[in-house]
Design an enzyme around this catalytic site. Structure first.
Site, PDB file in Angstrom:
ATOM      1  N   TYR A 173       0.537  13.995   1.865  1.00  0.00           N
ATOM      2  CA  TYR A 173       0.137  14.463   3.191  1.00  0.00           C
ATOM      3  C   TYR A 173       0.234  15.978   3.362  1.00  0.00           C
ATOM      4  O   TYR A 173       0.497  16.464   4.450  1.00  0.00           O
ATOM      5  CB  TYR A 173       0.957  13.748   4.284  1.00  0.00           C
ATOM      6  CG  TYR A 173       0.828  12.239   4.227  1.00  0.00           C
ATOM      7  CD1 TYR A 173      -0.392  11.628   4.512  1.00  0.00           C
ATOM      8  CD2 TYR A 173       1.891  11.421   3.839  1.00  0.00           C
ATOM      9  CE1 TYR A 173      -0.533  10.245   4.429  1.00  0.00           C
ATOM     10  CE2 TYR A 173       1.754  10.044   3.757  1.00  0.00           C
ATOM     11  CZ  TYR A 173       0.549   9.459   4.052  1.00  0.00           C
ATOM     12  OH  TYR A 173       0.408   8.097   3.962  1.00  0.00           O
ATOM     13  N   CYS A 210      -2.159  32.902  12.300  1.00  0.00           N
ATOM     14  CA  CYS A 210      -1.975  33.710  13.492  1.00  0.00           C
ATOM     15  C   CYS A 210      -1.465  32.827  14.625  1.00  0.00           C
ATOM     16  O   CYS A 210      -2.177  32.529  15.570  1.00  0.00           O
ATOM     17  CB  CYS A 210      -3.312  34.352  13.852  1.00  0.00           C
ATOM     18  SG  CYS A 210      -3.088  35.744  14.917  1.00  0.00           S
ATOM     19  N   GLU A 211      -0.228  32.373  14.485  1.00  0.00           N
ATOM     20  CA  GLU A 211       0.331  31.408  15.413  1.00  0.00           C
ATOM     21  C   GLU A 211       1.853  31.373  15.223  1.00  0.00           C
ATOM     22  O   GLU A 211       2.318  31.145  14.097  1.00  0.00           O
ATOM     23  CB  GLU A 211      -0.298  30.044  15.073  1.00  0.00           C
ATOM     24  CG  GLU A 211       0.106  28.961  15.970  1.00  0.00           C
ATOM     25  CD  GLU A 211      -0.994  27.898  16.155  1.00  0.00           C
ATOM     26  OE1 GLU A 211      -2.184  28.177  15.956  1.00  0.00           O
ATOM     27  OE2 GLU A 211      -0.612  26.790  16.519  1.00  0.00           O
ATOM     28  N   ARG A 242       2.895   7.726   0.155  1.00  0.00           N
ATOM     29  CA  ARG A 242       3.892   8.782   0.002  1.00  0.00           C
ATOM     30  C   ARG A 242       4.793   8.556  -1.215  1.00  0.00           C
ATOM     31  O   ARG A 242       5.106   9.488  -1.959  1.00  0.00           O
ATOM     32  CB  ARG A 242       4.762   8.791   1.269  1.00  0.00           C
ATOM     33  CG  ARG A 242       5.678   9.994   1.395  1.00  0.00           C
ATOM     34  CD  ARG A 242       6.700   9.773   2.529  1.00  0.00           C
ATOM     35  NE  ARG A 242       6.100   9.348   3.776  1.00  0.00           N
ATOM     36  CZ  ARG A 242       5.659  10.178   4.724  1.00  0.00           C
ATOM     37  NH1 ARG A 242       5.782  11.475   4.576  1.00  0.00           N
ATOM     38  NH2 ARG A 242       5.103   9.701   5.826  1.00  0.00           N
ATOM     39  N   GLU A 297       0.810  -1.218   0.000  1.00  0.00           N
ATOM     40  CA  GLU A 297       0.000   0.000   0.000  1.00  0.00           C
ATOM     41  C   GLU A 297       0.845   1.270   0.000  1.00  0.00           C
ATOM     42  O   GLU A 297       0.844   2.016   0.972  1.00  0.00           O
ATOM     43  CB  GLU A 297      -0.903   0.000   1.242  1.00  0.00           C
ATOM     44  CG  GLU A 297      -1.871  -1.152   1.274  1.00  0.00           C
ATOM     45  CD  GLU A 297      -2.633  -1.260   2.584  1.00  0.00           C
ATOM     46  OE1 GLU A 297      -3.741  -1.801   2.563  1.00  0.00           O
ATOM     47  OE2 GLU A 297      -2.118  -0.807   3.629  1.00  0.00           O
TER      48      GLU A 297
HETATM   49  N1  LLP Z   1      -1.499   1.589   4.665  1.00  0.00           N
HETATM   50  C1  LLP Z   1      -1.907   1.919   5.901  1.00  0.00           C
HETATM   51  C2  LLP Z   1      -2.774   1.028   6.629  1.00  0.00           C
HETATM   52  C3  LLP Z   1      -1.495   3.147   6.458  1.00  0.00           C
HETATM   53  O1  LLP Z   1      -1.894   3.467   7.683  1.00  0.00           O
HETATM   54  C4  LLP Z   1      -0.671   4.020   5.706  1.00  0.00           C
HETATM   55  C5  LLP Z   1      -0.256   5.309   6.256  1.00  0.00           C
HETATM   56  C6  LLP Z   1      -0.278   3.623   4.413  1.00  0.00           C
HETATM   57  C7  LLP Z   1      -0.701   2.396   3.926  1.00  0.00           C
HETATM   58  C8  LLP Z   1       0.582   4.473   3.519  1.00  0.00           C
HETATM   59  O2  LLP Z   1       1.827   4.724   4.063  1.00  0.00           O
HETATM   60  P1  LLP Z   1       2.927   5.522   3.188  1.00  0.00           P
HETATM   61  O3  LLP Z   1       3.310   4.616   2.045  1.00  0.00           O
HETATM   62  O4  LLP Z   1       2.297   6.768   2.700  1.00  0.00           O
HETATM   63  O5  LLP Z   1       4.030   5.771   4.137  1.00  0.00           O
HETATM   64  N2  LLP Z   1       0.657  12.063   7.987  1.00  0.00           N
HETATM   65  C9  LLP Z   1       1.936  11.390   8.114  1.00  0.00           C
HETATM   66  C10 LLP Z   1       1.900  10.000   7.519  1.00  0.00           C
HETATM   67  C11 LLP Z   1       0.845   9.121   8.128  1.00  0.00           C
HETATM   68  C12 LLP Z   1       0.790   7.767   7.492  1.00  0.00           C
HETATM   69  C13 LLP Z   1      -0.424   7.034   7.965  1.00  0.00           C
HETATM   70  N3  LLP Z   1      -0.634   5.757   7.393  1.00  0.00           N
HETATM   71  C14 LLP Z   1       2.999  12.263   7.422  1.00  0.00           C
HETATM   72  O6  LLP Z   1       2.654  13.320   6.931  1.00  0.00           O
HETATM   73  O7  LLP Z   1       4.166  11.904   7.409  1.00  0.00           O
END
Ligand code: LLP
Length: 432
Positions: free
Chosen positions: A391, A362-363, A294, A291
């Site tokens: 993200y 404003c922070e 990013r 999955e």
């Molecule tokens: N699958 C599941 C079940 C997940 O919880 C996530 C990410 C992914 C796949 C995808 O992960 P990736 O390949 O994108 O690393 N907001 C945070 C990242 C939170 C990721 C949450 N889950 C940031 O901006 O770094």
């Protein structure tokens, strides 16, 4: 030269993305502006699809984790590139269904799905519901029974592997809001519970160990643990599950020191481990799901801002304020994330200044970066923040009633608007 190979500098000394002059994009669409290179996104999708073909002999599917950046165009791209989709809310599911994304390739995640969300998923024939906990299991049994449909279920498991960018911890993951624990026997109980129910079909297990991971060891380790659990299930219940979903988390380049391995390297190592473990455990090789979120969109996106006030505090620091901030990119205030910055209209000049880039909220904590190396900028210059494709748009807010910026995608040297920015009317449209 930059963290992302879709960026370059043209003869006018301007930053380009996918061959398109970013200063022209800023003039045409205004700032703040999210810009994504669609060709790069498609190339990333193809690399994942290809690596599954090569490493798993096609016995698998790459799902785009739409939480990284969800809009109708991203769903169209993933459908066209033969990807599946990981959704985590009714809103992400609705977006996918609105462009006719094949429901059987959608995997529905989440640690607190509502009954309405489960009904929506079951009625629309979503491929797999990744069940997180007992309350959800109970609710899903009811929903599936009353809609006379059989729901295909995966169980989210805490494998006891928690990965960070440069290290991983092999125990102590019991304290997580996600999934069923292995150590306590909770996961095996959940297996029996699903197997008892005529409206549910248990097809596999899922885990996700973290995000922005560069090391391949935590992935192979998690795969071994999950296969061990699948072997336990076979031994204790006689059922051999056919699917293993190993989640996302593949790291990308935000800064020049970041050295993520090629996607194919993850798949190669993980599939070798899977094959060896399956032989050792007497299991058939399961259908493998991954999955990536990013890694599909992160480095394919940038954000453009216009520089406003430049405030020099002698002996302290220089604040360069831009027309966006934590409302379009909350990652610095949340995680102190470090980005690369370029003055788009002075891209061929040296980055000789060290500044703090501030947003307009404003922070005091509303910063995009500190100790940032940047060209000598003046008001009205265009500032680009790199690797903001993941993200950022998806975590944007309307804080201070700022307008959410539009999203533009470039492809074949041309730009098209894929998400309109907010108008002031949009800001008040739900107010009574
Ligand atoms: N699958 C599941 C079940 C997940 O919880 C996530 C990410 C992914 C796949 C995808 O992960 P990736 O390949 O994108 O690393 N907001 C945070 C990242 C939170 C990721 C949450 N889950 C940031 O901006 O770094």
């Amino acid at each position: 030269m930059y963290v992302s190979d879709c960026l370059s500098v043209n003869n006018s000394g301007h930053l380009t993305i996918g061959g398109v002059d970013t200063t022209e994009l800023a003039t045409e669409f205004g700032t703040p502006l999210y810009v994504m290179d669609e060709d790069k996104i498609r190339q990333n999708c193809r690399e994942f699809v290809q690596s599954i073909k090569e490493s798993c002999g096609g016995n698998g599917l790459a799902l785009y984790a739409s939480k990284a950046m969800c809009c109708r165009q991203m769903c169209r791209i993933c459908a066209e590139e033969g990807m599946g989709l990981d959704v985590v809310s009714g809103g992400e599911l609705y977006t996918a269904l609105s462009v006719g994304f094949p429901a059987e390739r959608i995997y529905f995640h989440g640690n607190n799905k509502s009954k309405d969300e489960l009904i929506m998923a079951v009625e629309n024939g979503v491929g797999r519901i990744v069940v997180d906990n007992y309350s959800e299991l109970e609710m899903l049994e009811e929903v599936a029974a009353s809609s006379n449909k059989k729901a295909a279920v995966m169980l989210r498991i805490k494998p006891g592997v928690e990965a960070h960018t440069h290290e991983f911890i092999k125990t102590g993951q019991i304290d997580s809001k996600f999934g069923f624990a292995l150590e306590t026997g909770e996961a095996m109980e959940a297996v029996r519970e699903v197997q008892k129910n005529g409206s549910l079909e248990l097809v596999g297990v899922h885990c996700h160990i973290g995000s922005q991971i560069f090391d391949t060891d935590p992935f192979t380790h998690a795969a071994e643990i999950m296969l061990g659990f699948m072997a336990d299930i076979k031994r204790e219940t006689g059922a051999e599950l056919s699917e293993l979903n190993l989640g996302g988390g593949f790291g990308i380049k935000y800064n020049e020191n970041d050295m993520p391995p090629a996607f194919s390297e993850y798949m190669d190592r993980v599939s070798k481990t899977i094959d060896e473990s399956c032989i050792r455990l007497g299991l058939k090789t399961p259908f493998i799901l991954i999955e990536p979120g990013r890694s599909i969109v992160g480095a394919a996106g940038i954000t453009l801002y216009t520089v406003g006030a430049v405030k020099k505090i002698p002996g302290i620091r220089t604040y360069v304020s831009v027309d966006g901030g934590m409302f379009d990119n909350p990652r610095y205030i949340l995680y102190q994330s470090k980005y690369e910055f370029v003055c788009a209209n002075r891209a061929s000049e040296p980055r000789g200044d060290t500044v703090t880039v501030a947003g307009k909220c404003c922070e005091s904590g509303d910063l995009l970066g500190e100790g940032v190396k940047l060209q000598h900028v003046k008001p009205d210059d265009i500032l680009a923040v790199l690797s903001t494709g993941a993200y950022n748009f998806s975590m944007a807010s309307g804080y201070n009633r700022n307008k959410r910026p539009p999203v533009v995608m470039v492809s074949g040297g041309k730009a098209k608007l894929v998400v309109r920015g907010d108008s002031y009317d949009d800001i008040i449209k739900n107010d009574i």
